[in-house]
Design a protein around this motif. Sequence first.
Motif, mmCIF file in Angstrom:
data_model
loop_
_atom_site.group_PDB
_atom_site.id
_atom_site.type_symbol
_atom_site.label_atom_id
_atom_site.label_comp_id
_atom_site.label_asym_id
_atom_site.label_seq_id
_atom_site.Cartn_x
_atom_site.Cartn_y
_atom_site.Cartn_z
ATOM 1 N N GLU A 15 0.809 -1.216 0.000
ATOM 2 C CA GLU A 15 0.000 0.000 0.000
ATOM 3 C C GLU A 15 0.846 1.272 0.000
ATOM 4 O O GLU A 15 0.316 2.364 -0.211
ATOM 5 N N LEU A 16 2.146 1.157 0.266
ATOM 6 C CA LEU A 16 2.987 2.345 0.362
ATOM 7 C C LEU A 16 3.217 2.966 -1.011
ATOM 8 O O LEU A 16 3.294 2.251 -2.021
ATOM 9 N N PRO A 17 3.368 4.294 -1.068
ATOM 10 C CA PRO A 17 3.797 4.915 -2.333
ATOM 11 C C PRO A 17 5.164 4.389 -2.748
ATOM 12 O O PRO A 17 5.971 3.975 -1.913
ATOM 13 N N GLY A 18 5.423 4.399 -4.029
ATOM 14 C CA GLY A 18 6.659 3.824 -4.525
ATOM 15 C C GLY A 18 7.901 4.432 -3.914
ATOM 16 O O GLY A 18 8.868 3.723 -3.588
ATOM 17 N N THR A 19 7.897 5.750 -3.715
ATOM 18 C CA THR A 19 9.078 6.407 -3.134
ATOM 19 C C THR A 19 9.344 5.921 -1.723
ATOM 20 O O THR A 19 10.488 5.580 -1.374
ATOM 21 N N LEU A 20 8.313 5.886 -0.900
ATOM 22 C CA LEU A 20 8.485 5.440 0.476
ATOM 23 C C LEU A 20 8.870 3.973 0.536
ATOM 24 O O LEU A 20 9.716 3.579 1.353
ATOM 25 N N ARG A 21 8.294 3.157 -0.322
ATOM 26 C CA ARG A 21 8.637 1.733 -0.347
ATOM 27 C C ARG A 21 10.100 1.538 -0.743
ATOM 28 O O ARG A 21 10.794 0.673 -0.183
ATOM 29 N N ASP A 22 10.587 2.338 -1.681
ATOM 30 C CA ASP A 22 11.999 2.224 -2.066
ATOM 31 C C ASP A 22 12.918 2.603 -0.910
ATOM 32 O O ASP A 22 13.966 1.970 -0.717
ATOM 33 N N TRP A 23 12.547 3.618 -0.150
ATOM 34 C CA TRP A 23 13.378 4.004 0.994
ATOM 35 C C TRP A 23 13.439 2.892 2.031
ATOM 36 O O TRP A 23 14.497 2.612 2.598
ATOM 37 N N VAL A 24 12.291 2.267 2.292
ATOM 38 C CA VAL A 24 12.279 1.164 3.255
ATOM 39 C C VAL A 24 13.139 0.020 2.756
ATOM 40 O O VAL A 24 13.944 -0.557 3.513
ATOM 41 N N GLN A 25 12.994 -0.348 1.485
ATOM 42 C CA GLN A 25 13.793 -1.440 0.935
ATOM 43 C C GLN A 25 15.276 -1.111 0.941
ATOM 44 O O GLN A 25 16.120 -2.001 1.139
ATOM 45 N N GLY A 258 21.080 4.743 -4.642
ATOM 46 C CA GLY A 258 21.159 6.039 -3.993
ATOM 47 C C GLY A 258 19.821 6.684 -3.684
ATOM 48 O O GLY A 258 19.764 7.918 -3.546
ATOM 49 N N CYS A 259 18.756 5.874 -3.568
ATOM 50 C CA CYS A 259 17.444 6.493 -3.320
ATOM 51 C C CYS A 259 17.364 7.096 -1.921
ATOM 52 O O CYS A 259 16.582 8.022 -1.683
ATOM 53 N N LEU A 260 18.157 6.598 -0.956
ATOM 54 C CA LEU A 260 18.141 7.183 0.386
ATOM 55 C C LEU A 260 18.689 8.601 0.394
ATOM 56 O O LEU A 260 18.370 9.379 1.297
ATOM 57 N N ASP A 261 19.523 8.925 -0.589
ATOM 58 C CA ASP A 261 20.023 10.301 -0.668
ATOM 59 C C ASP A 261 18.880 11.288 -0.880
ATOM 60 O O ASP A 261 18.924 12.422 -0.389
ATOM 61 N N ALA A 262 17.855 10.856 -1.608
ATOM 62 C CA ALA A 262 16.699 11.736 -1.827
ATOM 63 C C ALA A 262 15.959 11.981 -0.514
ATOM 64 O O ALA A 262 15.508 13.102 -0.244
ATOM 65 N N TYR A 263 15.840 10.923 0.319
ATOM 66 C CA TYR A 263 15.201 11.119 1.627
ATOM 67 C C TYR A 263 16.012 12.087 2.482
ATOM 68 O O TYR A 263 15.460 13.019 3.083
ATOM 69 N N HIS A 264 17.316 11.894 2.540
ATOM 70 C CA HIS A 264 18.163 12.773 3.356
ATOM 71 C C HIS A 264 18.111 14.210 2.842
ATOM 72 O O HIS A 264 18.098 15.159 3.636
ATOM 73 N N ALA A 265 18.057 14.375 1.526
ATOM 74 C CA ALA A 265 18.000 15.730 0.967
ATOM 75 C C ALA A 265 16.678 16.413 1.335
ATOM 76 O O ALA A 265 16.659 17.595 1.702
ATOM 77 N N CYS A 336 3.998 15.064 2.389
ATOM 78 C CA CYS A 336 5.107 16.029 2.293
ATOM 79 C C CYS A 336 6.313 15.451 1.560
ATOM 80 O O CYS A 336 7.077 16.192 0.937
ATOM 81 N N TYR A 337 6.486 14.139 1.621
ATOM 82 C CA TYR A 337 7.667 13.531 1.018
ATOM 83 C C TYR A 337 7.382 12.865 -0.327
ATOM 84 O O TYR A 337 8.295 12.715 -1.149
ATOM 85 N N CYS A 338 6.129 12.443 -0.543
ATOM 86 C CA CYS A 338 5.854 11.592 -1.714
ATOM 87 C C CYS A 338 4.872 12.190 -2.700
ATOM 88 O O CYS A 338 4.868 11.780 -3.869
ATOM 89 N N ASP A 339 3.993 13.095 -2.271
ATOM 90 C CA ASP A 339 3.000 13.654 -3.184
ATOM 91 C C ASP A 339 3.575 14.866 -3.909
ATOM 92 O O ASP A 339 4.434 15.575 -3.393
ATOM 93 N N HIS A 340 3.041 15.130 -5.093
ATOM 94 C CA HIS A 340 3.474 16.274 -5.886
ATOM 95 C C HIS A 340 2.436 17.385 -5.916
ATOM 96 O O HIS A 340 2.746 18.506 -6.290
ATOM 97 N N GLY A 341 1.202 17.100 -5.550
ATOM 98 C CA GLY A 341 0.167 18.114 -5.554
ATOM 99 C C GLY A 341 0.102 18.868 -4.240
ATOM 100 O O GLY A 341 0.882 18.627 -3.300
ATOM 101 N N ASP A 342 -0.843 19.780 -4.154
ATOM 102 C CA ASP A 342 -1.015 20.575 -2.950
ATOM 103 C C ASP A 342 -1.817 19.842 -1.878
ATOM 104 O O ASP A 342 -1.657 20.114 -0.686
ATOM 105 N N ASP A 343 -2.705 18.936 -2.283
ATOM 106 C CA ASP A 343 -3.569 18.221 -1.348
ATOM 107 C C ASP A 343 -3.110 16.783 -1.185
ATOM 108 O O ASP A 343 -2.412 16.224 -2.041
ATOM 109 N N ILE A 344 -3.542 16.202 -0.070
ATOM 110 C CA ILE A 344 -3.190 14.816 0.228
ATOM 111 C C ILE A 344 -3.918 13.902 -0.747
ATOM 112 O O ILE A 344 -5.141 13.995 -0.917
ATOM 113 N N SER A 345 -3.176 13.010 -1.376
ATOM 114 C CA SER A 345 -3.748 12.123 -2.379
ATOM 115 C C SER A 345 -4.398 10.913 -1.727
ATOM 116 O O SER A 345 -4.169 10.606 -0.547
#
Length: 473
Positions: A15-25, A258-265, A336-345
């Motif tokens: 169920e996680l967004p792809g970005t968050l799932r990649d960080w966990v992995q 290097g996907c964790l670099d995006a989280y740290h940034a 705040c970390y995974c969505d691109h729009g202004d509202d929560i998806s």
Amino acid sequence: MEYSDRYDLPRVMSELPGTLRDWVQAIVCELGVDRGLALSTLLSGMGSAVQGARTVRPPQGSDEPLAHFSFILAGPTTGKTRTHRLVHQVHNAHDIRRYQSYRAGKRRSMVCENPKSNLEGALDMRDPAARLRSIILQDTTNRGLLEALDGVGESTAISVDEGERVLETSLFRRQLATLNSLYDGAGKVMLRRGNGDVLAAYGASLTILVMVQPDVFEAYLAKHGAVARGVGFFARCLFTTLPAFAEWIAEPVQPPEGCLDAYHAKASAFLEARLVQLESGGSEAGAICFSPAATQLWFQLAAEQRRLAATDYWHAQDAANRSMQNVARLAGIIHCYCDHGDDISIESLRAAWAIVQWSLSQFARIFPPKPLPPVEMPKLSPQQKRQQRQVDDCQTILDCIADACARNREPDALKSNVFIRSGLYNARFRTALMRLVDEGVVLETEKGSGARLRIMAPYGHPDPFSRLNHSRL
């Protein structure tokens, strides 16, 4: 059905967004730790970086801060310290820079106060009352917490990989009401000092992450668990329990390089913007709203949560009734970390719902239903005890007669043998036998040593004593 059958960890990961799932992995692959440990630690690190700058506005209720409380119950060799250090790498780096800047400002202010100093621009140096804004709080006492949050819109985090050193502090033993108020986003939390001064935190936010070994947590429960559950502190927390043995994944998914670099940034950018906001005197936190599709889904999930609180989680209603608060907060953090729009998806809301349901199932296992108290039998009066004893003696005589008749294959039994086998002393035996004879249950034939006793009910009657008139006893 086990609670985990509904939202187990593999389903949560799906169920996680792809970005968050990649960080966990990425954390799992780099450290070899459990995915639950990586996910819960990552969510706490994400929240501690973005809290204070934004709030989330759910379709129902008031604005919620982007902060949450979480406990991770993990053994001594599960990689708690390594995971905590990797996730909070940027937080610690910012804390070091803030401390260095604070110390430099203090030294310059001391030079400014020296009348012999001829440094140019001394009046523009930092105010000696400038504060140290720590991202991860080290002084986890009640006073240390309120000193860090003193002011308007301040934020900090209590995040430890060895929970024993914070669970033994007075903050977690006697000041849980302060933590509850900070979780709820209370307008003001105050503490009076001995010199008459007052520490006051207005609109503050606090993130808590406690990694603790199960036996240490059990000891804390034994001493303070009843109070922590009673005041609603545990109901506000998200719980993660790690299995005794690390999960085995046949084909682990390799995350992008290097996907964790995006989280740290991103975390670093949030921390920098937050510091600029605080030092400029800004305290307004912009609210994040839900998209129309997410709003519609919210009401459906809220109705489902009310049903679960009344059925599956009837013994954990305190946590189930607060779960939508955590859903809103986690949805805002993920946005705040995974969505691109202004509202929560709708994707962020589904991920937050799955995480909270997974945590709620673990809460239900940590705090199982309490056993029903034993039912106390009403006390009998002395007269009732005598009557009951008489009834028991009559039943004993009937049992002895029935056993002797069955053993000897005779319709009656020798009175003297029945007396011996009954174990009753003479007065009780004679009283009970007299009652049986008077009621017509037993017939006594012959006299003297050859006296015999016969049950008048048919042989093999399931309850020959049922013919007795109990009301007369």
